[in-house]
Each structure stands twice: as structure tokens, then as C-alpha cells.
Design a protein around this motif. Structure first.
Motif, PDB file in Angstrom:
ATOM      1  N   PRO A 127       0.694  -1.332  -0.038  1.00 46.94           N
ATOM      2  CA  PRO A 127      -0.034  -0.131   0.172  1.00 46.94           C
ATOM      3  C   PRO A 127       0.728   1.321   0.008  1.00 46.94           C
ATOM      4  N   GLN A 128       1.951   1.396   0.765  1.00 47.86           N
ATOM      5  CA  GLN A 128       2.924   2.482   0.816  1.00 47.86           C
ATOM      6  C   GLN A 128       3.344   2.832  -0.783  1.00 47.86           C
ATOM      7  N   THR A 129       3.606   1.875  -1.427  1.00 46.66           N
ATOM      8  CA  THR A 129       4.146   1.793  -2.725  1.00 46.66           C
ATOM      9  C   THR A 129       3.318   2.496  -3.842  1.00 46.66           C
ATOM     10  N   VAL A 130       2.118   1.467  -3.514  1.00 50.53           N
ATOM     11  CA  VAL A 130       0.803   1.897  -4.504  1.00 50.53           C
ATOM     12  C   VAL A 130       0.291   3.267  -4.283  1.00 50.53           C
ATOM     13  N   TYR A 131       0.122   4.249  -2.996  1.00 51.72           N
ATOM     14  CA  TYR A 131      -0.377   5.230  -2.841  1.00 51.72           C
ATOM     15  C   TYR A 131       0.654   6.180  -3.183  1.00 51.72           C
ATOM     16  N   THR A 132       1.956   5.906  -2.770  1.00 52.51           N
ATOM     17  CA  THR A 132       2.963   6.982  -3.211  1.00 52.51           C
ATOM     18  C   THR A 132       3.091   6.981  -4.922  1.00 52.51           C
ATOM     19  N   GLU A 133       2.953   6.047  -5.516  1.00 50.78           N
ATOM     20  CA  GLU A 133       2.833   6.055  -6.984  1.00 50.78           C
ATOM     21  C   GLU A 133       1.534   6.958  -7.591  1.00 50.78           C
ATOM     22  N   ILE A 134       0.395   6.636  -6.787  1.00 50.17           N
ATOM     23  CA  ILE A 134      -0.634   7.497  -7.176  1.00 50.17           C
ATOM     24  C   ILE A 134      -0.543   9.161  -6.765  1.00 50.17           C
ATOM     25  N   PHE A 135       0.107   9.503  -5.641  1.00 56.07           N
ATOM     26  CA  PHE A 135       0.492  10.883  -5.158  1.00 56.07           C
ATOM     27  C   PHE A 135       1.530  11.408  -6.353  1.00 56.07           C
ATOM     28  N   LEU A 136       2.318  10.525  -6.527  1.00 58.86           N
ATOM     29  CA  LEU A 136       3.442  11.093  -7.283  1.00 58.86           C
ATOM     30  C   LEU A 136       2.834  11.600  -8.760  1.00 58.86           C
ATOM     31  N   TRP A 137       1.911  10.618  -9.418  1.00 60.98           N
ATOM     32  CA  TRP A 137       1.459  10.854 -10.621  1.00 60.98           C
ATOM     33  C   TRP A 137       0.504  12.145 -10.646  1.00 60.98           C
ATOM     34  N   VAL A 138      -0.087  12.458  -9.401  1.00 63.72           N
ATOM     35  CA  VAL A 138      -0.875  13.582  -9.343  1.00 63.72           C
ATOM     36  C   VAL A 138       0.240  14.883  -9.410  1.00 63.72           C
ATOM     37  N   GLU A 139       1.179  14.546  -8.682  1.00 63.24           N
ATOM     38  CA  GLU A 139       2.179  15.751  -8.758  1.00 63.24           C
ATOM     39  C   GLU A 139       2.789  15.836 -10.012  1.00 63.24           C
ATOM     40  N   HIS A 140       2.877  14.999 -10.888  1.00 60.47           N
ATOM     41  CA  HIS A 140       3.569  15.100 -12.038  1.00 60.47           C
ATOM     42  C   HIS A 140       2.692  15.532 -12.876  1.00 60.47           C
ATOM     43  N   ARG A 141       1.178  15.223 -12.945  1.00 60.94           N
ATOM     44  CA  ARG A 141       0.184  15.831 -13.627  1.00 60.94           C
ATOM     45  C   ARG A 141      -0.170  17.327 -13.774  1.00 60.94           C
ATOM     46  N   ILE A 142       0.328  17.812 -12.216  1.00 59.88           N
ATOM     47  CA  ILE A 142       0.129  19.244 -12.110  1.00 59.88           C
ATOM     48  C   ILE A 142       1.282  20.003 -12.040  1.00 59.88           C
ATOM     49  N   GLU A 143       2.483  19.551 -11.592  1.00 61.51           N
ATOM     50  CA  GLU A 143       3.514  20.470 -11.567  1.00 61.51           C
ATOM     51  C   GLU A 143       4.514  20.215 -12.747  1.00 61.51           C
ATOM     52  N   GLY A 144       4.405  19.092 -13.401  1.00 57.64           N
ATOM     53  CA  GLY A 144       5.288  18.780 -14.561  1.00 57.64           C
ATOM     54  C   GLY A 144       6.236  17.596 -14.212  1.00 57.64           C
ATOM     55  N   ASP A 145       7.133  17.510 -15.234  1.00 61.24           N
ATOM     56  CA  ASP A 145       8.129  16.466 -15.161  1.00 61.24           C
ATOM     57  C   ASP A 145       9.091  16.677 -14.002  1.00 61.24           C
ATOM     58  N   ARG A 146      10.031  15.843 -13.858  1.00 58.45           N
ATOM     59  CA  ARG A 146      11.118  15.833 -12.852  1.00 58.45           C
ATOM     60  C   ARG A 146      11.848  17.361 -12.924  1.00 58.45           C
ATOM     61  N   SER A 147      12.393  17.687 -14.208  1.00 53.72           N
ATOM     62  CA  SER A 147      13.157  18.936 -14.102  1.00 53.72           C
ATOM     63  C   SER A 147      12.154  20.151 -13.800  1.00 53.72           C
ATOM     64  N   ALA A 148      10.870  19.912 -14.155  1.00 52.74           N
ATOM     65  CA  ALA A 148       9.931  21.142 -13.914  1.00 52.74           C
ATOM     66  C   ALA A 148       9.723  21.266 -12.416  1.00 52.74           C
ATOM     67  N   ARG A 149       9.527  20.204 -11.646  1.00 53.04           N
ATOM     68  CA  ARG A 149       9.307  20.174 -10.322  1.00 53.04           C
ATOM     69  C   ARG A 149      10.598  20.501  -9.392  1.00 53.04           C
ATOM     70  N   LEU A 150      11.910  20.241 -10.080  1.00 55.71           N
ATOM     71  CA  LEU A 150      12.843  20.852  -9.279  1.00 55.71           C
ATOM     72  C   LEU A 150      13.031  22.174  -9.584  1.00 55.71           C
ATOM     73  N   ARG A 151      12.420  22.765 -10.886  1.00 59.77           N
ATOM     74  CA  ARG A 151      12.800  24.315 -10.936  1.00 59.77           C
ATOM     75  C   ARG A 151      11.805  25.075 -10.005  1.00 59.77           C
ATOM     76  N   LEU A 152      10.340  24.373  -9.889  1.00 55.38           N
ATOM     77  CA  LEU A 152       9.250  24.902  -9.201  1.00 55.38           C
ATOM     78  C   LEU A 152       9.756  25.027  -7.790  1.00 55.38           C
ATOM     79  N   ASP A 153      10.173  23.874  -7.211  1.00 56.75           N
ATOM     80  CA  ASP A 153      10.492  23.928  -5.585  1.00 56.75           C
ATOM     81  C   ASP A 153      11.837  24.840  -5.159  1.00 56.75           C
ATOM     82  N   LYS A 154      12.957  25.064  -6.349  1.00 57.39           N
ATOM     83  CA  LYS A 154      13.820  26.083  -6.026  1.00 57.39           C
ATOM     84  C   LYS A 154      13.607  27.586  -6.349  1.00 57.39           C
ATOM     85  N   GLY A 155      12.434  27.624  -7.165  1.00 57.90           N
ATOM     86  CA  GLY A 155      12.137  29.047  -7.367  1.00 57.90           C
ATOM     87  C   GLY A 155      11.215  30.036  -6.304  1.00 57.90           C
TER      88      GLY A 155
END
Length: 481
Positions: A127-155
Motif C-alpha cells: 500500500p505504501q508503494t501504491v499510494y506513493t505512486e498515485i500521489f506522485l502521478w498527481v504531482e507529475h500531472r500538476i507540476e510537470g516532469d522531474r526537471s519542472a518540479r525541481l525548478r518549481l521547488d527551487k524558484g
């Protein structure tokens, strides 16, 4: 004063050690600062298997409480009524042995899968893996791919960053609350639970929905791999279940080292390089942030995403696949083929686990299929252990709990045997509703003086009229001195 003749003592000066803490933390920290992991999205066979397991497990988890079986919820653990409904089965606390059997089967299955292929459970169905994967998918859809998320966090904080972060949190909270509702729906009829929550009724139900929702939100949204690293005990004792013939995610150092960047036209052998081009994609896709090239680590959950990433790079470089692959320690060290490694899978411990698992599973299935849908408990009435009644007869009083484990109302006939002249002085037949239990007072009598003083064994026979189910329970008839 006489001058001292003792030699001068040498002292070791105490010099403060250099701190690795950031400049803003002058005093340092007792704990290592955890760097947030932003896994890179990857496509490949293992990634698709992970998503297949996410869909399968969540369809079962979210869907089961809404299905009905007859006039009731298909799967319901009614703790208040102490009845557990699973498809066509009605189980009582007296059926606790089945829960014990299920836990033993689950443990043996975990041992078997771990001995064969490592932490498959952790990587694909936990369950920890499954729900982490779901939450990461939501994060990816809203904030973008890995590089976009890194830029967003640092900005800096802007309206765009606030909008994306806020929307992500809203979706996370909605998913967490729905998960909490679904979980509590296994213990409270989910339709009734939904009506109570909409009307803001049922304090305890609201509490548990919020509790499990908060646990999902915190574990899958924020703690993520920290749960696997520091909270889950399985990561700690998995090493005891591995052996050199266990299939694990392995990096072929003999083939990959020395690693180094190069172009497609460069011949690695002529340049003295291995096949690893040091692209670090295997690290970027890892959900727990480890570098598999450093060898197996306890944090590795065996998800195989690094295998997908590395095989994609090998294809682009036109190198053979399998630099990172599922392999055994013996297989990598002795350069075995995949077929040779698979032949070693059926080793004694795997055969023992498999045989025990098959035997227990078949035994539990047979027990469920042959189970009598009737439970009877007999209690001797301690208020009046024995008494003489009219007609010169000695009487004992009992309380029988008759539990109907079927979905239809039943009529039961009660009989007693075991002593000469034993007679039933109360109603011989009783009605019990569908999936209900009922306490019945039963009086047994024998002629006074027909038996010696002491405790004498008697048997109660309870039979369902028409259904054929019959249960015999033993008790004692007390004859006073």
C-alpha cells in the motif's frame, strides 16, 4: 618548596570538529537533512507492471465496499454485531481460526516471493508503494516532469507556484479522504457511512475517516520513501531471507566498469571503458533515491524501474541489454545465463515454502467449503447449579447461544443425551433469524437419585430443520451430594 621531580604531562588539545551543516545552521544537527526525491517518469515493462498492480489493487480496495450480496454489503466486518460478511460467508468470532490461517498463508507467501525474487511485494503491491505512486502521478500531472518540479521547488513563491502547489494539495486531500472513507466502509456499511458524513453525524466514524485519511496523506504525500527506509520492519529483516540464488535487481559491475560518458561512435573497449555511460538515469527514476551501481542496499524495493531506464539507454547506445537486470549473486559472479539462474530457483527452501503454502491453502479452502453454517455455545447457569423440581426430578439449567451462519432464517431442534432418563424440560425448537444469534435457556432433568453425585457428561444436539446442519456440544450435568 622543593621543585617537582615528576615529568611534565603531555596534553592533547581539544579542537572542535568541522561541521558539515549548512551555513545557516551554526550548531549543526543530530540528524541528516533529507533531500526530497523527485523520481523521473519512465516507461518500460516493470513500470507498466507497477501501474497494472496499482489499478488492480485500487479497483479491489475502492470497489468492494460498494458491491452488494443479496441484501447486504458484499464484504463487511461488523465489529459491533461481531459478524463478518465475506461474499456468501457469515463468520463469527468463533471462526477466528480462519483469520489465523490467512495470516500464516500471507506470511508464507511473503517468504516464498522474497526467497525467489526479493522484495516483489514492496515494489509492486505494498500500500505504501501504491499510494506513493498515485500521489506522485498527481504531482507529475500538476507540476510537470522531474526537471519542472525541481525548478518549481527551487524558484521563488509566485502566483503560478502557489496555484500548482495548492491544487496538488487539494487533490491529495481529496484522495486521502476518499481512501479513509473506503477503509472505514469495510467496518461500517459504506452507504450508511456516506449519509452520516454528509449530515455531519457519527463522531467516531468521522474521526476514523479523518485519521486514516491523514495517515494516507502524510505517508504517501510527504514521507514516501522514509516509511520504507525507517518505519517498515520488512526492509530490515529482508536480508535474512535472501541467499545467493535469490533474484534481485543487480548491476553487472564486471561489464559496466569503469564507467564514463562517451559518444555513440566511441568504442568502449578501445577506450578502456565499461558499458555504463554514467548517465545516472537509474538513480533519477529510483523512487527511494539509491544508486544501484553501489550494490544491493536495504532501501531497494525491487521495483525494477532502474532496469527499464538502463535498458532504454543500452538500446540507444546499441549495447546489449541487461547491464542492470534481475539476477542472482551467483549468476552475476559466475556469468550464468538467465536459464541457468532460473534453474536454481527450485532450491530446497523454495520447495518447502511452496509445499507448506499449497497445503495450508488447500486445507483452509476445504475447511471453508465443508464448514457447518451453525455455531453453538453452551454455558452452565451458575446461579442455580442444580435444583429439585416438582415430580421429584433433579434439574440443571443451561444457556445455549445458537448462531445462524446462513443468509436465511432457520428453525433449530434441540435435543440432549448422555444420561439415563435425561429429558428436555424446555422448548425443543427455536427460530433464529438470518445471520443472527440467539441465547436460549434450556432445562435438563433426570429422576432424583438415578445418578451418583458428581459431574456427568451430557451432549446437546442442535439441528437445523430442513438445512441439515447439525452441531454437537458437550457439557456436564451436576448431581449434588
Amino acid at each position: 618548596m622543593q621543585p617537582s621531580t615528576e615529568p611534565a604531562r603531555k596534553s592533547i588539545p581539544i579542537v572542535p570538529a568541522a561541521s558539515d551543516a549548512p551555513s545557516g545552521d551554526a550548531g549543526g544537527s543530530l540528524y541528516e537533512a533529507q533531500k526530497k526525491i523527485h523520481p523521473r517518469s519512465i516507461d518500460g515493462p516493470f513500470a507498466r507492471w507497477r501501474w497494472a498492480m496499482v489499478l488492480l489493487t485500487q479497483l479491489v480496495f475502492y470497489g468492494l465496499p460498494w458491491f452488494e450480496w443479496g441484501q447486504r454489503q458484499m464484504v463487511l466486518f461488523d465489529l459491533g454485531a461481531r459478524r463478518f460478511y465475506m461474499f456468501g460467508l457469515v463468520l463469527y468470532p468463533q471462526d477466528f481460526i480462519y483469520l489465523t490461517g490467512l495470516l500464516i498463508i500471507s506470511a508464507l507467501a511473503l517468504f516464498l516471493f522474497t526467497a525467489v525474487a526479493g522484495r516483489l511485494w514492496c515494489g509492486f503491491a505494498c500500500p505504501q508503494t501504491v499510494y506513493t505512486e498515485i500521489f506522485l502521478w498527481v504531482e507529475h500531472r500538476i507540476e510537470g516532469d522531474r526537471s519542472a518540479r525541481l525548478r518549481l521547488d527551487k524558484g521563488p513563491w509566485t502566483w503560478e507556484k502557489l496555484r500548482k502547489k495548492g491544487l496538488k494539495q487539494i487533490v491529495w486531500i481529496a484522495l486521502a479522504l476518499w481512501t479513509g472513507l473506503s477503509f472505514v466502509g469495510y467496518f461500517v456499511p459504506i452507504r450508511e457511512l456516506g449519509r452520516e458524513l454528509l449530515a455531519l453525524q457519527g463522531g467516531w466514524q468521522i474521526f476514523w475517516v479523518l485519521f486514516y485519511g491523514f495517515a494516507t496523506y502524510g505517508n504517501a504525500g510527504f514521507m514516501r520513501e522514509q516509511v520504507c527506509k525507517y518505519m517498515c520492519p520488512y526492509a530490515r529483516f529482508q536480508g535474512a531471507m535472501f541467499d545467493p540464488d535469490t533474484l534481485i535487481v543487480s548491476y553487472d559491475a564486471q561489464r559496466g566498469e569503469p564507467r564514463g560518458a562517451r559518444g555513440k561512435a566511441v568504442d568502449p573497449k578501445a577506450s578502456g571503458l565499461g558499458d555504463c555511460i554514467d548517465c545516472t538515469l537509474c538513480v533519477q527514476v529510483c523512487p527511494v533515491g539509491i544508486d544501484i551501481r553501489q550494490g544491493l542496499q536495504y532501501e531497494c524495493i525491487g521495483c525494477g524501474l532502474c532496469v527499464d531506464a538502463c535498458n532504454g539507454v543500452m538500446d540507444k547506445m546499441q549495447y546489449p541489454r541487461g547491464l542492470i537486470r534481475y539476477a542472482t549473486q551467483n549468476g552475476v559472479a559466475r556469468r550464468w545465463s538467465q536459464a541457468q539462474m532460473l534453474r536454481r530457483v527450485l532450491r530446497p527452501r523454495v520447495l518447502i515454502y511452496g509445499a507448506l503454502l499449497a497445503a495450508l491453502s488447500l486445507g483452509m479452502l476445504a475447511s471453508l467449503l465443508l464448514r457447518t453454517p451453525l455455531k453453538v455455545d453452551v454455558l452452565h447457569d451458575r446461579a442455580a447449579l442444580a435444583r429439585i423440581v416438582a415430580g421429584g426430578r433433579l434439574e440443571n439449567i443451561y444457556r445455549l447461544q445458537i448462531m445462524n451462519a446462513t443468509e436465511q432464517a432457520q428453525r433449530y431442534r434441540i435435543a440432549a443425551r448422555g444420561l439415563e432418563g435425561l429429558a428436555l424440560a424446555s422448548d425443543a425448537e427455536v427460530d433464529v433469524g438470518a445471520a443472527q444469534s440467539r441465547w436460549i435457556a434450556v432445562r435438563l432433568q433426570i429422576p432424583y437419585g438415578s445418578e451418583k453425585p458428581g459431574a456427568h457428561a451430557v451432549h446437546f444436539d442442535v439441528q437445523a430443520l430442513g438445512a441439515g446442519a447439525r452441531v454437537t456440544e458437550k457439557s456436564v450435568f451436576l448431581v449434588p451430594r
